[in-house]
Design a protein around this motif. Structure first.
Motif, mmCIF file in Angstrom:
data_model
loop_
_atom_site.group_PDB
_atom_site.id
_atom_site.type_symbol
_atom_site.label_atom_id
_atom_site.label_comp_id
_atom_site.label_asym_id
_atom_site.label_seq_id
_atom_site.Cartn_x
_atom_site.Cartn_y
_atom_site.Cartn_z
ATOM 1 N N ARG A 397 -5.162 37.741 54.892
ATOM 2 C CA ARG A 397 -5.779 37.488 53.573
ATOM 3 C C ARG A 397 -5.593 36.033 53.150
ATOM 4 N NH1 ARG A 397 -5.604 42.695 51.139
ATOM 5 N NH2 ARG A 397 -6.798 41.875 49.377
ATOM 6 N N ARG A 398 -5.730 35.119 54.109
ATOM 7 C CA ARG A 398 -5.453 33.709 53.854
ATOM 8 C C ARG A 398 -6.259 33.150 52.690
ATOM 9 N NH1 ARG A 398 -7.193 29.849 58.550
ATOM 10 N NH2 ARG A 398 -9.245 30.224 57.597
ATOM 11 N N ALA A 399 -7.559 33.382 52.691
ATOM 12 C CA ALA A 399 -8.430 32.791 51.673
ATOM 13 C C ALA A 399 -7.995 33.200 50.271
ATOM 14 C CB ALA A 399 -9.877 33.188 51.926
ATOM 15 N N GLU A 400 -7.643 34.466 50.098
ATOM 16 C CA GLU A 400 -7.234 34.951 48.767
ATOM 17 C C GLU A 400 -5.909 34.334 48.338
ATOM 18 O OE1 GLU A 400 -7.874 39.364 48.363
ATOM 19 O OE2 GLU A 400 -8.541 39.082 50.436
ATOM 20 N N LEU A 401 -4.971 34.239 49.277
ATOM 21 C CA LEU A 401 -3.660 33.690 48.932
ATOM 22 C C LEU A 401 -3.753 32.212 48.579
ATOM 23 C CD1 LEU A 401 -1.298 35.397 51.529
ATOM 24 C CD2 LEU A 401 -1.405 35.810 49.070
ATOM 25 N N LEU A 402 -4.622 31.457 49.265
ATOM 26 C CA LEU A 402 -4.747 30.036 48.961
ATOM 27 C C LEU A 402 -5.447 29.791 47.625
ATOM 28 C CD1 LEU A 402 -5.626 28.500 52.459
ATOM 29 C CD2 LEU A 402 -3.436 28.472 51.258
ATOM 30 N N LYS A 403 -6.145 30.806 47.118
ATOM 31 C CA LYS A 403 -6.780 30.690 45.803
ATOM 32 C C LYS A 403 -5.850 31.125 44.674
ATOM 33 C CE LYS A 403 -11.501 31.574 47.445
ATOM 34 N NZ LYS A 403 -12.614 32.563 47.458
ATOM 35 N N ARG A 404 -4.803 31.850 45.024
ATOM 36 C CA ARG A 404 -3.929 32.457 44.007
ATOM 37 C C ARG A 404 -2.842 31.487 43.562
ATOM 38 N NH1 ARG A 404 0.780 35.156 43.072
ATOM 39 N NH2 ARG A 404 0.657 37.146 41.943
ATOM 40 N N ARG A 405 -2.690 31.303 42.273
ATOM 41 C CA ARG A 405 -1.611 30.479 41.724
ATOM 42 C C ARG A 405 -0.715 31.389 40.908
ATOM 43 N NH1 ARG A 405 1.909 27.348 42.370
ATOM 44 N NH2 ARG A 405 2.049 25.221 41.575
ATOM 45 N N GLY A 406 0.586 31.273 41.090
ATOM 46 C CA GLY A 406 1.527 32.140 40.376
ATOM 47 C C GLY A 406 1.359 32.048 38.870
ATOM 48 N N GLY A 407 1.487 33.169 38.178
ATOM 49 C CA GLY A 407 1.263 33.211 36.735
ATOM 50 C C GLY A 407 2.301 32.480 35.919
ATOM 51 N N LEU A 408 3.481 32.219 36.484
ATOM 52 C CA LEU A 408 4.549 31.573 35.730
ATOM 53 C C LEU A 408 4.516 30.056 35.854
ATOM 54 C CD1 LEU A 408 7.479 33.993 36.696
ATOM 55 C CD2 LEU A 408 6.001 34.075 34.689
ATOM 56 N N VAL A 409 3.602 29.536 36.677
ATOM 57 C CA VAL A 409 3.569 28.096 36.939
ATOM 58 C C VAL A 409 2.805 27.388 35.825
ATOM 59 C CG1 VAL A 409 2.754 26.320 38.503
ATOM 60 C CG2 VAL A 409 3.696 28.445 39.409
ATOM 61 N N ASN A 410 3.367 26.270 35.329
ATOM 62 C CA ASN A 410 2.634 25.512 34.317
ATOM 63 C C ASN A 410 2.582 24.018 34.612
ATOM 64 O OD1 ASN A 410 5.223 24.683 33.791
ATOM 65 N ND2 ASN A 410 5.400 25.757 31.825
ATOM 66 N N ASP A 411 3.329 23.567 35.649
ATOM 67 C CA ASP A 411 3.340 22.132 35.917
ATOM 68 C C ASP A 411 2.177 21.691 36.796
ATOM 69 O OD1 ASP A 411 4.285 23.453 38.089
ATOM 70 O OD2 ASP A 411 5.971 22.106 38.506
ATOM 71 N N TYR A 412 1.612 22.595 37.552
ATOM 72 C CA TYR A 412 0.431 22.270 38.379
ATOM 73 C C TYR A 412 -0.383 23.557 38.491
ATOM 74 C CZ TYR A 412 -2.323 19.664 41.773
ATOM 75 O OH TYR A 412 -3.350 18.986 42.400
ATOM 76 N N PRO A 413 -1.276 23.800 37.531
ATOM 77 C CA PRO A 413 -1.921 25.108 37.418
ATOM 78 C C PRO A 413 -2.955 25.421 38.481
ATOM 79 C CG PRO A 413 -2.809 23.592 35.786
ATOM 80 C CD PRO A 413 -1.669 22.884 36.454
ATOM 81 N N GLU A 414 -3.445 24.395 39.212
ATOM 82 C CA GLU A 414 -4.509 24.645 40.179
ATOM 83 C C GLU A 414 -3.932 25.082 41.518
ATOM 84 O OE1 GLU A 414 -7.320 24.717 39.078
ATOM 85 O OE2 GLU A 414 -7.424 23.385 37.368
ATOM 86 N N SER A 415 -4.644 25.976 42.196
ATOM 87 C CA SER A 415 -4.233 26.420 43.530
ATOM 88 C C SER A 415 -4.685 25.407 44.567
ATOM 89 C CB SER A 415 -4.864 27.779 43.848
ATOM 90 O OG SER A 415 -6.268 27.637 43.983
ATOM 91 N N VAL A 416 -4.237 25.597 45.803
ATOM 92 C CA VAL A 416 -4.667 24.735 46.905
ATOM 93 C C VAL A 416 -6.182 24.753 47.030
ATOM 94 C CG1 VAL A 416 -4.649 24.473 49.416
ATOM 95 C CG2 VAL A 416 -2.511 24.924 48.206
ATOM 96 N N ALA A 417 -6.754 25.965 47.038
ATOM 97 C CA ALA A 417 -8.202 26.095 47.230
ATOM 98 C C ALA A 417 -8.977 25.401 46.114
ATOM 99 C CB ALA A 417 -8.592 27.567 47.322
ATOM 100 N N THR A 418 -8.534 25.601 44.861
ATOM 101 C CA THR A 418 -9.229 24.999 43.722
ATOM 102 C C THR A 418 -9.101 23.475 43.750
ATOM 103 O OG1 THR A 418 -8.755 26.965 42.409
ATOM 104 C CG2 THR A 418 -9.386 24.972 41.209
ATOM 105 N N THR A 419 -7.887 22.999 44.063
ATOM 106 C CA THR A 419 -7.643 21.549 44.118
ATOM 107 C C THR A 419 -8.611 20.874 45.070
ATOM 108 O OG1 THR A 419 -5.309 21.818 43.562
ATOM 109 C CG2 THR A 419 -5.930 19.794 44.722
ATOM 110 N N TRP A 420 -8.749 21.435 46.239
ATOM 111 C CA TRP A 420 -9.567 20.783 47.254
ATOM 112 C C TRP A 420 -11.053 21.044 47.071
ATOM 113 C CZ3 TRP A 420 -5.800 22.279 51.730
ATOM 114 C CH2 TRP A 420 -4.727 21.383 51.702
#
Length: 1003
Positions: A397-420
């Protein structure tokens, strides 16, 4: 409490008697103290009137390195050996400190608690025994300096300095910030932190999105906050963000212009403040568009400016400091801390070996990208899954995991997939060709991509990228668009590209099936075509096989990872690309090429192309399959493939050169099978070789004729017919020398024939001549193709065999080791041969166990590589070592395995197995059984090599002469019967038996 970068504290534990030695050691560590790497503490530094015991305990409990100064007095001291050392070992076991036993004076410490630790000096000799005591202390200092480099991720708790009065950093300190010490040091040095000097040029932390640029800037700000009176943070991704950030600064500074309607006045006022005030730090985050940022920078700043940017070209705006991915150790430490599996300040060794191993694998799969590791750690922490569970989920499930950002994160809200994805879109808008270039690189191995894949393979990349790849200026502009976001790295000095593996993953995950297959196919075709172009720099297709054997190693090493990637693509997507199959086979992967040829064959049958095109492709498929079968040791299947080629050529009445080409392939395969004798003659294979030679003679092509003569000579060497071999090879050599002098062929062709003549003499044991011809070939290879490690390794093996035959064992060992270095990662078959040669050398020295270890290694490599012949050969060598060690049962088991592998294929190895069985029976006194095995050896060797057949007969007759007379008579009678039954009454064996019979009667 916070964390800040301070020198590592070193604590000395020593006996009072050794205080002078302690002071001497401290003097030798003074340079490390001056470098700001360490501070030291020992009892002698305690201040009079203070509670020294309490102070000592405090330093003992906080030091990152503890030095145990070992001597007889240290061991005898209850306080040193008991209290101090016991506490030190407790902290070591918790991963809180490193311990180095320093051997001052000789003492027995073999059973001490610190015996498991590596002592210093590094040679294990006590300092007072050294002739030069300074040298001993210098060794200790150097080892400690090295240790400091390996613990760069240690942090020391220290009271947090108060924040500056003006501070608008939007992030809290990162409790799991790990590594990056070298970059932080570079930043501090470049900005001359704490020094009164002219403010330096702005610095730019540059790198791929998700590489951790923002976190480095945040960490730097917190670590050095005591050096600034004001620290500002501005988001710099757009003009609007920069303007908003400067308005906020004006408010923080309570500037008179802060409420001006004309915002340019506010910006000017802030710039003026930056010019007239000192001791401030301005961080411009996400400053990817440097042209916009330039407008906001003060013309003469009096403080420090730090940018984070994806851009690689600074345009004199700033000094670039690159941030790369995390290495293996730092990456897995960060992942374990982020996942909550390690405390924030714990060291890696505290984790379980399983967690360390799996964390390392995940780090490698995520390419050491901090944002991806942070996402993985957040997922593990929030879901409570194990590292192994996450790894398995990532595989499916690589594609889904690279799009997922942990809900508790606030210092860098974008996921790898979204960033790129945002970067990809900006690149596409700026340069569609750059976007396609990125697609192309997504289907290659991420490291060391030669630019020539684009320039030479351009015609396979679609009209847009083809046009750009053939225009240097347009290509540079496309690279510029990609480098603006650090999506690709380009090394100008050797024209090598690299791309992060997760950039590839996100790109491919976003493609639909049609686009995915289109670019996969384009990549395979471009790489395969470029490989073919590099493989035949001379337009001499007649030399194809010989050039293929001597592919330049720099090409091989660069292309091997891409060949594996292409093979995986063709397997996964079922892409029957014929040139791709040729490429994969040529890169020493016949097992992966064969199913691709099969797919090509199936697809060809339903293809809508002309019959002539189908026929030509079919020839390529059958020839490719034939080579795959040959390389895997499936000789019968190879012969069938080449016979089909010949049949197709004859049916379609193709030219004589093509018929000669396939006749040569068939003859080579027939030879390897061992079908050299039908009722004791060579008619089966001679037919093909004579036909090939006649066809070459009739063609009038001297190059082709010389090639045929050369091949003929090699065949006669393998048969053991050295007189015939010499005529063919010398004639080939003469023709090739003439062709070279007129500029029609490469000198490498002369080297090949010189090498073959050397082999001929080596097989006969004529060492001086062999050595001379190999030297001439060696000089040509080094002069004409110095990068051909494969060809050079072949000759080095031969030099080693010559040295071994001359009993020059050390020289032989050196040659074989050199051959291994040259063939490693270049050709597995040749590497196996080089190792086996070294193993054979060890058997001559009767170092049986060492030899057996080498043969077991080569057997394993051969098994993994599907080299059945070399596996059987390694087993034969292994059987010899077991026999010499008296392990008869194991020897018999190995010989049985050899016979199973070799049956009907490898007659030489069958002959060797029969010889070993005969030797064991003879040594056991079972003479009749021994003779039967020796007879089988003679029979097998007749199928393989006439010279070895004669040697086997001589061995058999020598055994007969050693037998008691009564046994000899019965054995000769048995041999007579055997020859009559097998119709060998006109053979050399029959003649030898009759001579022996007469000799015994006369005797």
């Amino acid at each position: 409490m916070g964390t800040q970068s301070i020198p590592i504290e070193v604590f000395y534990s020593y006996a009072d008697v050794d205080e002078a030695l302690c002071h001497e050691l401290d003097r030798h560590l003074r340079q490390l103290q001056r470098d700001g790497l360490i501070t030291t503490w020992y009892r002698g530094k305690s201040i009079a009137g203070t509670d020294w015991a309490k102070t000592l305990d405090q330093h003992l409990n906080t030091a990152s390195i503890i030095l145990l100064l070992v001597s007889s007095d240290f061991v005898n001291s209850d306080y040193c050996y008991g209290t101090e050392m016991q506490r030190a070992m407790e902290r070591y076991d918790l991963g809180e400190t490193l311990i180095f036993p320093i051997l001052l004076r000789p003492v027995d410490w073999a059973s001490a608690p610190f015996r498991k630790l590596r002592p210093l000096p590094s040679n294990g000799v006590s300092i007072t025994i050294w002739r030069n005591r300074d040298a001993a202390f210098a060794n200790v200092a150097q080892e400690i300096r090295t240790a400091l480099q390996n613990i760069h991720y240690l942090k020391v708790s220290a009271p947090a300095a108060p924040l500056p009065h003006i501070w608008n950093i939007p992030y809290s300190p990162n409790p799991v910030f790990t590594g990056r010490e070298e970059i932080l040091t570079d930043l501090a040095n470049a900005l001359k932190v704490g020094q009164a000097a002219v403010p330096p040029q702005p610095l730019a932390i540059s790198g791929l999105g998700g590489i951790g640029k923002t976190q480095v800037a945040v960490e730097y700000a917190y670590r050095h906050r005591q050096n600034y009176r004001a620290v500002f943070w501005v988001l710099a991704d757009t003009s609007e963000s920069l303007l908003s950030g400067y308005i906020a600064i004006a408010s923080l500074l309570n500037l008179q212009e802060k409420d001006e309607q004309d915002r340019t006045l506010i910006v000017s006022a802030v710039q003026q403040w930056f010019t007239t005030h000192a001791d401030w730090l301005l961080i411009l985050d996400n400053a990817d568009e440097l042209a916009i940022v330039r407008e906001f920078l003060p013309p003469a700043p009096s403080g420090h400016i730090l940018l984070t940017t994806r851009a690689q070209a600074m345009g004199r705006l700033a000094i670039r400091i690159d941030v790369s991915t995390m290495d293996q150790d730092i990456g897995r430490l960060f992942l374990l801390r982020r996942a909550g599996l390690l405390a924030h300040d714990a060291l890696l060794r505290v984790a379980s070996p399983t967690d360390i191993s799996v964390a390392g694998e995940i780090t490698e799969e995520l390419g050491g990208l901090p944002l991806a590791l942070d996402q993985a750690g957040a997922y593990i922490e929030e879901t409570g899954c194990s590292l192994a569970d996450y790894q398995n989920l990532y595989h499916t499930r690589r594609a889904e995991l690279l799009k997922r950002r942990g809900g508790l994160v606030n210092d860098y809200p974008e996921s790898v997939a979204t960033t790129w994805s945002l970067s990809f879109e900006k690149v596409k808008q700026r340069s569609p060709a750059a976007s396609e270039l990125l697609y192309f690189c997504a289907f290659l191995h991420p490291d060391a991509i030669p630019e020539e894949f684009l320039t030479i393979g351009a015609e396979h990349l679609g009209s847009l990228l083809q046009r750009v790849a053939r225009d240097s200026l347009a290509l540079d502009e496309a690279f510029s668009a990609l480098q603006a976001y650090s999506l690709i790295h380009r090394r100008p000095f050797d024209k090598i590209l690299s791309i992060h593996r997760l950039v590839q993953a996100v790109l491919k995950d976003a493609m639909d099936k049609r686009i995915y297959r289109l670019w996969a196919k384009r990549a395979i075709l471009a790489v395969s075509w470029t490989f073919h172009w590099n493989r035949f720099p001379l337009e001499d297709e007649e030399m194809e096989e010989e050039y293929e054997q001597y592919l330049p190693d720099n090409v091989y090493e660069q292309y091997l990872p891409h060949a594996r990637t292409c093979a995986e693509l063709m397997e996964q997507e079922k892409l029957p690309i014929l040139t791709g199959a040729h490429f994969v086979r040529s890169m020493d992967m016949p097992d992966r090429a064969l199913p691709i040829y099969e797919q090509c064959d199936q697809r060809l049958r339903s293809a809508h192309i002309s019959q002539r095109q189908k026929t030509m492709h079919l020839l390529e498929i059958f020839e490719g399959k034939g080579h795959c079968y040959l390389e895997q040791g499936h000789i019968s299947e190879a012969i069938d493939s080449f016979l089909q080629c010949i049949e197709i050529v004859r049916q379609n009445q193709y030219d004589i050169n093509r018929l000669a080409h396939y006749a040569d392939r068939l003859a080579s395969a027939s030879l390897q099978l061992g079908n050299l004798s039908q009722a004791g003659n060579l008619s089966h294979v001679v037919k093909f070789y004579e036909e090939r030679l006649n066809l070459a003679r009739l063609s009038g092509n001297l190059s082709m004729y010389a090639n045929a003569l050369h091949s003929h000579g090699i065949i006669y060497i393998l048969w053991g017919r050295f007189e015939e071999a010499q005529w063919y090879l010398r004639t080939a050599l003469s023709i090739r020398q003439n062709l070279f002098e007129t500029g029609k062929i490469s000198e490498i062709a002369i080297g090949l024939t010189l090498n073959a003549i050397g082999l001929m003499y080596l097989d006969q044991g004529i060492l001086y001549e062999a050595d001379e011809y190999f030297k001439r070939a060696y000089e040509i290879y080094k002069r004409v193709r110095p990068g051909h490690r494969k060809a050079i390794a072949n000759i080095k093996n031969c030099f080693g065999k010559i040295a071994m035959a001359r009993d020059q064992l050390q020289e032989a060992k050196n040659w074989f080791e050199d051959a291994q270095k040259d063939s490693l990662n270049v050709n597995r078959g040749l590497y196996i041969d080089s190792l086996n040669n070294q193993g054979h050398l060890l058997t001559l020295q009767e170092r049986w166990a060492e030899a057996a270890a080498i043969f077991e290694e080569t057997m394993e490599i051969a098994t993994q590589s599907h080299y059945n012949d070399r596996r059987a050969e390694s087993l034969i060598y292994l059987a010899v070592t077991f026999k010499k060690r008296g392990l008869q049962q194991r020897t018999q088991q190995i010989l049985q395995e050899v016979e199973q592998i070799s049956e009907g294929k490898y007659f030489y190895l069958l002959g060797r197995a029969a010889q070993l069985r005969g030797d064991m029976d003879y040594e056991a006194g079972c003479y009749e059984e021994a003779l039967h095995h020796y007879l089988h050896e003679c029979e097998y060797m007749l199928h393989h090599n006439y010279d070895k057949h004669l040697i086997a007969i001589h061995r058999l007759t020598d055994v007969l002469l050693e037998l008691p007379q009564d046994k000899s008579h019965s054995m000769i009678k048995m041999l007579n019967t055997y020859c009559e039954e097998h119709e060998w009454t006109h053979s050399f064996l029959w003649e030898q038996i009759q001579e022996l019979s007469s000799w015994f009667i006369d005797f």
